[in-house]
Design an enzyme around this catalytic site. Structure first.
Site, PDB file in Angstrom:
ATOM      1  N   GLU A 164      -9.419   0.186  -1.305  1.00 60.02           N
ATOM      2  CA  GLU A 164     -10.430  -0.668  -1.918  1.00 60.02           C
ATOM      3  C   GLU A 164     -11.352   0.020  -2.909  1.00 60.02           C
ATOM      4  OE1 GLU A 164     -11.526  -3.859   1.403  1.00 60.02           O
ATOM      5  OE2 GLU A 164     -10.522  -2.084   2.157  1.00 60.02           O
ATOM      6  N   GLN A 191      -2.352   2.652  -5.895  1.00 57.84           N
ATOM      7  CA  GLN A 191      -3.389   1.818  -5.288  1.00 57.84           C
ATOM      8  C   GLN A 191      -4.719   1.952  -6.001  1.00 57.84           C
ATOM      9  OE1 GLN A 191      -3.197   2.499  -0.847  1.00 57.84           O
ATOM     10  NE2 GLN A 191      -3.823   0.384  -1.011  1.00 57.84           N
ATOM     11  N   GLY A 214      -8.939   6.818   3.178  1.00 59.76           N
ATOM     12  CA  GLY A 214      -8.486   5.468   2.801  1.00 59.76           C
ATOM     13  C   GLY A 214      -8.702   5.205   1.327  1.00 59.76           C
ATOM     14  N   VAL A 215      -7.706   4.569   0.675  1.00 59.22           N
ATOM     15  CA  VAL A 215      -7.766   4.408  -0.778  1.00 59.22           C
ATOM     16  C   VAL A 215      -7.578   2.960  -1.241  1.00 59.22           C
ATOM     17  CG1 VAL A 215      -6.991   6.761  -1.254  1.00 59.22           C
ATOM     18  CG2 VAL A 215      -5.296   4.938  -1.025  1.00 59.22           C
ATOM     19  N   THR A 268       0.811  -1.210   0.000  1.00 56.36           N
ATOM     20  CA  THR A 268       0.000   0.000   0.000  1.00 56.36           C
ATOM     21  C   THR A 268       0.845   1.261   0.000  1.00 56.36           C
ATOM     22  OG1 THR A 268       0.021  -0.057   2.405  1.00 56.36           O
ATOM     23  CG2 THR A 268      -1.816  -1.153   1.300  1.00 56.36           C
ATOM     24  N   ARG A 327      -7.965  13.104   2.396  1.00 55.55           N
ATOM     25  CA  ARG A 327      -6.702  13.730   2.026  1.00 55.55           C
ATOM     26  C   ARG A 327      -5.748  12.645   1.547  1.00 55.55           C
ATOM     27  NH1 ARG A 327      -2.772  16.748   6.070  1.00 55.55           N
ATOM     28  NH2 ARG A 327      -1.441  17.919   4.627  1.00 55.55           N
ATOM     29  N   ILE A 328      -5.068  12.922   0.451  1.00 58.42           N
ATOM     30  CA  ILE A 328      -4.152  11.948  -0.129  1.00 58.42           C
ATOM     31  C   ILE A 328      -2.756  12.203   0.458  1.00 58.42           C
ATOM     32  CG2 ILE A 328      -3.121  11.092  -2.258  1.00 58.42           C
ATOM     33  CD1 ILE A 328      -6.175  10.459  -1.867  1.00 58.42           C
TER      34      ILE A 328
END
Lengths: 182, 713
Positions: B671, B605, B668-669, B474, B595-596
């Site tokens: 899924e 991802q 969260g990224v 991840t 926020r990335i």
């Protein structure tokens, strides 16, 4: 007398000679990983379907899970540990690092070894299934993203870093263009 | 002593700027050591033996001849294995998968059930002995045939997903609707297949059990091993530094348990690595689903009725629900709303979480049905979603923490060129290819779970973060480095992050798209505390100064809201109706996912998830043989996943969506990239050909049989 089930071999790996006794059933992959502590080469499927264990044998890419160690004697073996020039990363390695051409990293050694050999195959004029002009005199086709994708399709990446891997291979190929092919 | 605190204050934060992976040099040179790569003196090799029957009893295990084979050290099976304690609920709120509680009885509940472990001096000897071991079974009739309407189906309440949610009268609203969509959809059995097979090495060291493993949560695994073997939790240490992919299948599995068992019996280090084929029956999978969606709408597309029913098989020894019907509870409102997740127990291995469990198959059905309603109503698919955009949770009535779905569609439509799209199907040609475009919506829950972290200031001016996080690809290690650097107000090259060691304390797993958010919260709390302490006294003793955090209280105080990431998926496909081949030509995903932290790895991802969508739409399908109860072609030749040549240019990007309730703003990224992706592709195939494909994958034979223009597929 019972037939011998092991033999002594000398393997030439990354320019160094390793002498050991191997079980005849031992694959080159297992010899590298379990006997010589060269664990950069990965076991993804152990049946030649994923490409994670790709190494170079006399400069050509092979899946080391389908090679017996005893049959590799006398061949020049290059693994991921031997791709860089000392501390200087190979352009393919550097491009994978810079462009995030991986996620979990497990298929990465195989992808990189495969890419290194693939660029040499392309430079030598080998066609692929998507090459339009396959005449020997046509020379290397343009190294399009479709060419890279086709030629790299033996290397699975379940994280699915394919888009970045193709970018990385294309970037690494650029400085190689025009170089004489060994 | 060194005074370090005040000297460096970076003006620009690290979070939000692209950074290459901190462990990247190791990964590209082959020096990163994964679980099966770490050498041990005196290592023995274990090889699992799996049942060849799908149901019955083990009559005998003929261990004697195998024990006489060269190098064989032992054969563990139900007749001689130590007792395991399995009557507990683990840290994640579920009981252990019975297939991981190895060799405790003679029952065989499915094909590929672990029946023995052969241990030998070398892997070659272990493998040959395992393949030689004769196991006699008393076979019983089995049922592995999954289909809608199976008589054994029942509604199942999962811990966080009630089986049924309902409001209003669906039948009445359907009756009053000008437009009705009533269709069945199906998705196949799918397998995680991380590239790195499960591997664990167990050994006893000075009264402590040490396990080097490949998992998604070392504290989770350590805790469960302690429960299974009735050990003091402090006497178990699990480490998992590099993990070659997980996707939900790297929890407590037969490999760790059997390795610990063998190391205990033999009193030497034992390594057990699963084969690719064994992974198909031992580590869980995404169960197939059959789903029925009924939509009723007014002529203007406003939904009056929404019903989504989902059914999936589980094993006879564990209830696992793939909650496909739960998607509608977040995505769309309707006057009458009815969703039910049901199970049917069959003689199959136990399924488990696989990337976006529930959301991936559920969104395929629901987002396909929305497209069918768009077709029937003559309303643009995006406009239809705008018309049905809820302001509060459709069933919960709770506010959304933020819901930027429409912003995603707007930005995506602009970049994809959606405005120029002719909605009529079957019109565009490029030589032998029919072309089409499709879109779909996406969401995935955004959660955080209690975690602890420690941050140490060293006398040399550097910092070390310790947290039982897992980086399964991840980029979590790198993300935590950036998060810690910002909280400490230093450059990231002064921060070292150590993860994957249960000795670092309790922390949540890499799962549910919650890992980086949960860990970042804990790291931020500890780092801020440390910075305050350093500001009071800048002198750092040789042993350093350590601050610790526990986020349980802060997370427990979060207000109840609908907390999710959202996204809009776009795909263009080309379909050759004479060969049945479908090619994805381009994809675009725009996400509102908090926020990335690290745009470089976050994009990887998201694109990876979208590529899983291609794979799900076109390739992946495990075929279960009704006669044997096992899988046909349980390998990469029989089970296709997308490879380079299948994957075109894919773009992923995001809109601003900082979560105000998270200290870093993360959602969260991991899924959301797969959610809706298969539906966007299927909708594009309809647009290309005029034929709906409601069963995945959209194989060449299905395309050929369906042809063009006819209804149904």
């Amino acid at each position: 007398m019972a037939p011998s089930t092991s033999s002594g071999v000398t393997l030439n790996i990354n320019g160094e000679k390793y002498t050991l006794s191997v079980d005849h059933r031992t694959t080159l992959l297992d010899a590298l990983r379990e006997r010589l502590d060269l664990t950069g080469t990965k076991k993804g499927c152990d049946q030649g379907q994923c490409g994670a264990c790709t190494v170079l044998l006399d400069g050509r890419r092979v899946v080391s899970c389908l090679q017996f160690a005893v049959a590799a004697e006398g061949r020049e073996i290059t693994t991921i540990e031997g791709v860089a020039d000392g501390d200087r990363l190979h352009p393919v390695q550097q491009a994978f690092l810079d462009l995030d051409g991986y996620q979990c990293g497990y298929c990465t050694p195989g992808q990189i070894c495969s890419a290194v050999a693939m660029l040499q195959e392309h430079a030598a004029g080998w066609p692929s299934a998507v090459t339009e002009d396959v005449r020997p005199e046509a020379g290397p086709p343009p190294l399009t993203t479709d060419e890279i994708r086709e030629r790299m399709s033996g290397n699975l990446c379940r994280c699915a870093a394919y888009v970045s891997i193709v970018d990385a291979v294309a970037k690494a190929a650029t400085p190689l263009e025009g170089e004489a092919v060994a | 002593m060194t005074t370090t605190t005040a000297e460096t204050t970076v003006t620009r934060g690290s979070v939000g700027t692209p950074h290459t992976r901190v462990e990247g040099p190791e990964k590209v040179t082959g020096t990163a050591r994964y679980a099966g790569d770490i050498p041990y003196a005196d290592l023995a090799y274990g090889w699992l033996v799996l049942s060849t029957v799908a149901r019955g009893r083990i009559r005998s295990v003929e261990a004697e001849p195998v024990l006489r084979m060269p190098g064989v050290l032992g054969v563990l099976h139900h007749g001689n294995a130590p007792h395991l304690e399995s009557d507990y609920v683990g840290l994640l709120g579920v009981r252990p998968d019975p297939a991981s509680v190895v060799f405790q009885h003679d029952r065989v509940p499915h094909a590929g059930w672990p029946v023995a472990l052969v241990v030998a001096e070398t892997s070659e000897q272990a493998r040959e002995a395992a393949e030689t071991l004769v196991v006699h079974y008393e076979e019983e009739p089995h049922d592995v045939a999954f289909h809608a309407g199976h008589p054994a189906a029942y509604a199942y309440d999962a811990p966080h997903a009630p089986a049924e949610a309902t409001k209003g009268d669906v039948e009445a609203e359907l009756g009053a609707s000008a437009l009705v969509v009533d269709e069945e959809y199906s998705t196949p059995e799918e397998h995680h297949n991380p590239m790195e097979p499960h591997a664990a090495t167990a050994r006893w060291d000075g009264g402590r059990l040490e396990v080097v493993d490949s998992n998604q949560g070392s504290m989770w695994v350590a805790n469960e091993l302690a429960r299974l073997f009735s050990l003091d939790p402090s006497s178990v240490r699990v480490r998992s530094e590099h993990v070659g992919g997980g996707f939900g299948c790297k929890g407590v599995r037969a490999h760790q348990v059997s390795a610990v068992m063998a190391a205990t019996v033999l009193q030497r280090p034992v390594r057990v690595v699963l084969t690719r084929r064994q992974m198909f029956s031992l580590v869980g999978y995404r169960s197939p689903t059959t789903q029925r969606v009924r939509l009723g709408a007014d002529a203007d597309g406003r939904l009056r009725a929404l019903e989504h029913l989902s059914l999936n098989p589980t094993s006879t020894v564990f209830e696992f629900v793939e909650p496909g019907a739960s998607v509608a509870r977040v995505m769309y409102d309707a006057d009458a709303h009815h969703t039910v997740n049901r199970l049917v127990p069959l003689d199959v291995p136990t399924p488990t979480w696989m990337r976006a469990p529930g959301e991936a198959p559920g969104s395929f059905a629901l987002e396909s049905a929305l497209d069918e309603l768009a077709e029937k109503s003559g309303i643009d698919p995006i406009a239809l979603r705008v018309r049905n955009e809820p302001r509060i949770g459709p069933l919960s009535g709770l506010p959304f923490s933020s819901r930027n779905l429409l912003a995603c569609f707007q930005e995506g439509a602009r970049r994809f060129g959606w405005a120029d799209r002719d909605p009529r199907p079957g019109l565009r040609r490029d030589g032998r290819w029919l072309l089409g475009t499709g879109t779909a919506g996406a969401f995935f829950p955004s959660g955080a779970a209690p975690s602890t972290a420690a941050v140490t200031a060293q006398a040399d001016g550097t910092f070390t973060v310790r947290i039982t996080a897992a980086d399964i690809g991840t980029g979590a290690r790198t993300a935590l480095c950036l998060v810690a650097a910002d909280a400490l107000q230093v450059a990231p090259d002064r921060v070292r992050v150590r993860i994957g060691d249960s000795d670092f304390g309790q922390a949540f797993i890499a799962g549910g798209s919650m890992g980086t958010r949960s860990w970042s919260w804990a790291v931020t709390a500890a780092a801020r505390d440390l910075r305050e302490r350093l500001a009071l006294d800048g002198d750092i003793p040789p042993e350093g100064i350590t601050a610790r955090s526990d986020t349980a209280e802060a997370i427990g105080a979060l207000a109840a809201k609908e907390r999710h990431s959202f996204g809009a998926q776009f795909a263009e496909v080309a379909v050759d109706v004479t060969t049945g081949e479908v090619r994805v030509r381009r994809m675009l995903g725009i996400f509102a996912a908090g926020r990335i932290v690290n745009p470089l790895t976050a994009r990887s991802q998201l694109v990876g998830g979208m590529t899983w969508g291609i794979s799900m739409a076109l390739h992946e399908e495990a075929i279960r043989d009704a006669a044997s109860g096992g899988l046909v072609g349980a390998d990469f030749a029989g089970y296709h996943i997308a490879t380079h040549a299948d994957v075109p240019t894919i773009e992923a990007d995001w809109v601003d969506d900082t979560d105000p309730d998270d200290p870093v703003g993360i959602k969260g990224v991991g899924e959301i990239g797969i959610v809706g992706a298969a539906a966007a592709i299927a909708n594009a195939v309809w647009h290309a050909t005029g034929v709906r494909h409601r069963s995945l994958p959209i194989r060449p034979d299905r395309v050929l049989l369906a042809g063009t223009g006819a209804s149904g597929a």
